[in-house]
Design a protein around this motif. Structure first.
Motif, PDB file in Angstrom:
ATOM      1  N   ARG A  57       1.070   5.439   0.470  1.00  0.00           N
ATOM      2  CA  ARG A  57       0.328   6.581   0.998  1.00  0.00           C
ATOM      3  C   ARG A  57       1.269   7.467   1.794  1.00  0.00           C
ATOM      4  NH1 ARG A  57      -5.227   6.840   4.435  1.00  0.00           N
ATOM      5  NH2 ARG A  57      -5.026   9.047   4.850  1.00  0.00           N
ATOM      6  N   HIS A 116       5.837  -3.783   3.500  1.00  0.00           N
ATOM      7  CA  HIS A 116       5.768  -2.372   3.852  1.00  0.00           C
ATOM      8  C   HIS A 116       7.163  -1.810   4.108  1.00  0.00           C
ATOM      9  CE1 HIS A 116       5.889  -4.530   7.656  1.00  0.00           C
ATOM     10  NE2 HIS A 116       6.328  -3.410   8.243  1.00  0.00           N
ATOM     11  N   ARG A 137       0.863  -1.185   0.000  1.00  0.00           N
ATOM     12  CA  ARG A 137       0.000   0.000   0.000  1.00  0.00           C
ATOM     13  C   ARG A 137       0.893   1.226   0.000  1.00  0.00           C
ATOM     14  NH1 ARG A 137      -5.045   1.605   3.215  1.00  0.00           N
ATOM     15  NH2 ARG A 137      -5.538   3.540   2.126  1.00  0.00           N
TER      16      ARG A 137
END
Length: 117
Positions: free
Chosen positions: A76, A92, A74
């Protein structure tokens, strides 16, 4: 007053571990027990904590101040007050965006490599 056996206290000025995790990233293990670990990171702009995953550990991250870029499974940007939870097997990593970013992570179970028993 004695500390009960099921209460672990960490002191900022006397961390379990204080070390450079990566170039521009300081890690301070504040406290831990058999179930959970609390870690503070100071991250400089442009510093990278490489993409990785935890086999069985669940991780929470809270941005105290500054800004980081989350990448991996992900992507962001996160700023002061933002948080996220990373489950086992989720890729991550982070990159520092602000001049200095401070974050607090918890790990359950604790990361064995960060322990000092």
């Amino acid at each position: 007053m004695d500390t009960p056996a099921d209460l672990t206290v960490g002191e900022w000025d006397d961390p379990v571990v204080a070390e450079r995790a990566y170039e521009g990233i300081e890690r301070r293990v504040l406290c831990y027990d058999d179930d959970v670990m609390v870690v503070h990171y100071a991250v400089e702009a442009g510093a990278v904590f490489p993409e990785h995953e935890h086999e069985e550990t669940r991780q929470t991250v809270f941005v105290i101040e500054g800004e980081i870029e989350l990448f991996g499974d992900r992507e962001r940007r996160l700023t002061a007050g933002d948080s996220f939870v990373v489950g086992p097997g989720v890729r991550h990593g982070i990159r520092g965006v602000a001049e200095r970013t401070e974050i607090v992570d918890t790990f359950s179970p604790p990361i064995e490599d960060y322990r000092r028993d």
